[in-house]
Design a protein around this motif. Sequence first.
Motif, PDB file in Angstrom:
ATOM      1  N   HIS A  66       0.835  -1.200   0.000  1.00 50.65           N
ATOM      2  CA  HIS A  66       0.000   0.000   0.000  1.00 50.65           C
ATOM      3  C   HIS A  66       0.871   1.252   0.000  1.00 50.65           C
ATOM      4  O   HIS A  66       0.597   2.215  -0.728  1.00 50.65           O
ATOM      5  CB  HIS A  66      -0.930  -0.003   1.216  1.00 50.65           C
ATOM      6  N   THR A  67       1.915   1.233   0.806  1.00 46.22           N
ATOM      7  CA  THR A  67       2.821   2.387   0.858  1.00 46.22           C
ATOM      8  C   THR A  67       3.514   2.601  -0.476  1.00 46.22           C
ATOM      9  O   THR A  67       3.609   3.726  -0.977  1.00 46.22           O
ATOM     10  CB  THR A  67       3.867   2.183   1.969  1.00 46.22           C
ATOM     11  N   LEU A  68       3.988   1.523  -1.086  1.00 42.50           N
ATOM     12  CA  LEU A  68       4.676   1.628  -2.372  1.00 42.50           C
ATOM     13  C   LEU A  68       3.741   2.139  -3.460  1.00 42.50           C
ATOM     14  O   LEU A  68       4.140   2.927  -4.322  1.00 42.50           O
ATOM     15  CB  LEU A  68       5.240   0.266  -2.772  1.00 42.50           C
ATOM     16  N   ALA A  69       2.497   1.682  -3.443  1.00 42.42           N
ATOM     17  CA  ALA A  69       1.544   2.104  -4.473  1.00 42.42           C
ATOM     18  C   ALA A  69       1.266   3.600  -4.404  1.00 42.42           C
ATOM     19  O   ALA A  69       0.954   4.224  -5.427  1.00 42.42           O
ATOM     20  CB  ALA A  69       0.246   1.314  -4.338  1.00 42.42           C
ATOM     21  N   ASP A  70       1.387   4.178  -3.211  1.00 41.90           N
ATOM     22  CA  ASP A  70       1.135   5.609  -3.029  1.00 41.90           C
ATOM     23  C   ASP A  70       2.355   6.474  -3.309  1.00 41.90           C
ATOM     24  O   ASP A  70       2.263   7.702  -3.379  1.00 41.90           O
ATOM     25  CB  ASP A  70       0.652   5.881  -1.598  1.00 41.90           C
TER      26      ASP A  70
END
Length: 330
Positions: A66-70
């Motif tokens: 989730h962090t990487l996608a953002d």
Amino acid sequence: MKPAPTSVPFAGPFALATLSAPDGAPFPALVTPDGRALDLSGALHWMPTDVRAVLERWDQALPLLHTLADDLSGDWRPLDGLRVHAPVEPRQIFQSGANYRQHVIDLEVAHRSPGDPRTVEEARAEIAAVMDRRAAEDLPYVFIGLPSAITGPYDDVVLPAWAEQPDWELELAAVIARPAHRVSVEDALEYVAGYTIANDLTDRAGVFRRDMKAIGTDWLRSKNAPGFTPLGPWIVPARSIVDPGDLRVTLKLNGDVMQDESTKDMLFGVARLVSYISQSSRLLPGDLVLTGSPAGNGIHWGRLLRDGDVMEGSVTGLGTQRTRCVRETS
């Protein structure tokens, strides 16, 4: 193996995939609906070499994904031009048979022997009663498939020369996140990382043994030729799919809709299947649970797969796969 499409609609902010540059080695990737891809072998600190290695640490990986996608500053590249492989290489494939009510009724009618005294209506009524009994007795039917049958979501599918009646069977597939053994129905979905699309091709002529009817079905011969299970394109996290029991499964053959049914028609849902399988076997990260195929197979239409046919399969929120059939010449 075909490159990724420029448009990759799926539910949620990201999905998992296995990608490669035209001349490069496959790598585990995070993909976004707007067509970006991030190589997870460098973005995650344990440097996973494939998607299964991501799934083996799913509880740890999910918040990081989730962090990487953002993070738009990451080392993203466009999906356009990359090749899409099957999203995961499972160790085990568990396949649910006779799990869609209308599909089973259609098959019973199609496989009636020439001397069957029943009318079509009588045959349908009898198998409908069997389906009702199976649902009441809570007895799914599951068999084992081979990982070597898997191919990519845009690859050509080779129809073996010996396959007399090759048929399509589009299915929702659940991807396992954590080892699961003897889990309850109530807890079963906690072991599912996400969902993908599988087309479980079947040679109808090879399903039943002709030499000894008492042996019954021959799933090795009928379902496990190389490439008989196009998989993907993406693994969409389970939390992005609101209800796996209410998804549309659609297959088009050369642009014509052949299958178009809701997973509501399943006798046994994903949770029940995972729990049932886990009572006998130990499910492992990356394993697949195929949930069965709805009505509308070729045997129902009287139209089996031929050289040059193009199958386009989609499931709500999971994207679309597109494969072309090529008849084996020798």
